[in-house]
Write an enzyme that holds these catalytic residues in place. Structure first.
Site, PDB file in Angstrom:
ATOM      1  N   VAL A  66       0.808  -1.223   0.000  1.00 22.15           N
ATOM      2  CA  VAL A  66       0.000   0.000   0.000  1.00 22.15           C
ATOM      3  C   VAL A  66       0.838   1.269   0.000  1.00 22.15           C
ATOM      4  O   VAL A  66       0.301   2.360  -0.205  1.00 22.15           O
ATOM      5  CB  VAL A  66      -0.987   0.026   1.187  1.00 22.15           C
ATOM      6  N   SER A 144      -8.432   4.999  14.856  1.00 22.00           N
ATOM      7  CA  SER A 144      -8.100   4.360  16.130  1.00 22.00           C
ATOM      8  C   SER A 144      -8.468   5.284  17.280  1.00 22.00           C
ATOM      9  O   SER A 144      -8.491   6.507  17.117  1.00 22.00           O
ATOM     10  CB  SER A 144      -6.599   4.048  16.194  1.00 22.00           C
ATOM     11  N   TYR A 157       1.610   6.976  15.167  1.00 19.71           N
ATOM     12  CA  TYR A 157       0.413   6.177  14.861  1.00 19.71           C
ATOM     13  C   TYR A 157      -0.839   7.044  14.967  1.00 19.71           C
ATOM     14  O   TYR A 157      -1.708   7.023  14.083  1.00 19.71           O
ATOM     15  CB  TYR A 157       0.360   5.012  15.846  1.00 19.71           C
ATOM     16  N   ALA A 158      -0.928   7.830  16.048  1.00 20.09           N
ATOM     17  CA  ALA A 158      -2.092   8.698  16.241  1.00 20.09           C
ATOM     18  C   ALA A 158      -2.179   9.751  15.149  1.00 20.09           C
ATOM     19  O   ALA A 158      -3.273  10.068  14.661  1.00 20.09           O
ATOM     20  CB  ALA A 158      -2.022   9.362  17.619  1.00 20.09           C
ATOM     21  N   ALA A 159      -1.044  10.303  14.744  1.00 19.58           N
ATOM     22  CA  ALA A 159      -1.034  11.319  13.686  1.00 19.58           C
ATOM     23  C   ALA A 159      -1.523  10.726  12.362  1.00 19.58           C
ATOM     24  O   ALA A 159      -2.304  11.350  11.634  1.00 19.58           O
ATOM     25  CB  ALA A 159       0.359  11.903  13.521  1.00 19.58           C
ATOM     26  N   LYS A 161      -3.473   8.109  11.959  1.00 14.41           N
ATOM     27  CA  LYS A 161      -4.898   7.793  12.068  1.00 14.41           C
ATOM     28  C   LYS A 161      -5.744   9.066  12.061  1.00 14.41           C
ATOM     29  O   LYS A 161      -6.846   9.095  11.494  1.00 14.41           O
ATOM     30  CB  LYS A 161      -5.160   6.987  13.339  1.00 14.41           C
TER      31      LYS A 161
END
Length: 255
Positions: A66, A144, A157-159, A161
């Protein structure tokens, strides 16, 4: 209700824990499934199982990276050849990692955004023309609770998502009049291999802050994905839905 008969559903990261649960649920509702995954061997194993359970031709496995636009385009061409159309895309491909941002290398930051955010963009971008031509489509991204509430040591990860949340809201406005819906699922804590990343004691601490008293089962994500992919969800778009058992983040979790 919620029949997917006659629909083609492509799942990126489809060989993973949540992806395979979504594939299983959609196949049970009559959809033709494409398992698009970097791990072609695991994707093929899942495709063989779904073909055995639901009949030959139910599922097609295809290799997809991806983060590589050429790979996404090539995979979609193979899916069109095998299953005639791309009606629904559920973009689950992703990785997890815990790392304090003060110690994070730029390469780690870029990899996380490339897989989650860029990967969702590419999966949506190269399927969307089919849907606009057909006057019908479903795009489902994966956010998330890390983006909705913030979780320490998961800033990248938060950024990523959070970027997916913004992409979903904006794209939904662009294509709502063309019969295409765009939504995101933002899971809380589920029984998947990502839990293996947790340091000792963290999962028990998290469980204390889930009023439902348990982690979610992947099949519950599968059921939600079926609804979002169905005709019954035609008026639901631009939304981020978080199945999380009532979880509320707290510094008491040790983060």
């Amino acid at each position: 209700m919620f029949s997917l008969a006659g629909r083609q559903v492509t799942i990126t990261g489809g060989a993973g824990g949540l992806g395979s649960a979504i594939a299983t649920a959609c196949a049970s509702q009559g959809a033709k499934i494409a398992i698009a995954d970097l791990d072609l061997s695991s994707a093929s194993t899942l495709a063989d199982r779904l073909d055995t359970e639901h009949g030959p031709g139910t599922c097609h496995a295809v290799e997809m990276d991806v983060t590589n636009e050429a790979s996404v385009i090539s995979a979609y061409e193979q899916i069109r050849d095998a299953q005639k159309s791309i009606d629904v895309v559920v973009a689950t491909a992703g990785i997890g990692e815990l790392c304090p941002i003060a110690e994070m290398r730029y390469e780690q930051w870029r990899q996380m955004l490339a897989i989650h955010l860029d990967g969702t963009f590419l999966a949506f971008r190269h399927a969307l023309p089919d849907m606009l031509t057909a006057g019908h489509g479903r795009l489902v991204g994966f956010s998330s609770v890390a983006a909705l509430q913030g979780v320490a040591r998961q800033a990248h990860y938060a950024a990523a998502k959070g970027g997916i949340d913004g992409l979903v809201r904006a794209l939904a406005r662009e294509v709502a009049g063309a019969g295409v819906t765009v939504n995101a699922i933002a899971p809380g804590y589920f029984e998947t291999s990502l839990n293996d990343l947790a340091p000792p004691g963290r999962l028990d601490a998290l469980l204390e802050h889930i009023p439902a008293g348990r982690f979610g089962e992947p099949s519950e994500i599968g059921a939600l994905a079926v609804y979002l992919c169905s005709d019954e969800a035609a008026y639901l778009t631009g939304q981020t839905i978080s199945p999380n058992g009532g979880f509320q983040y707290s510094s008491q979790t040790g983060d």
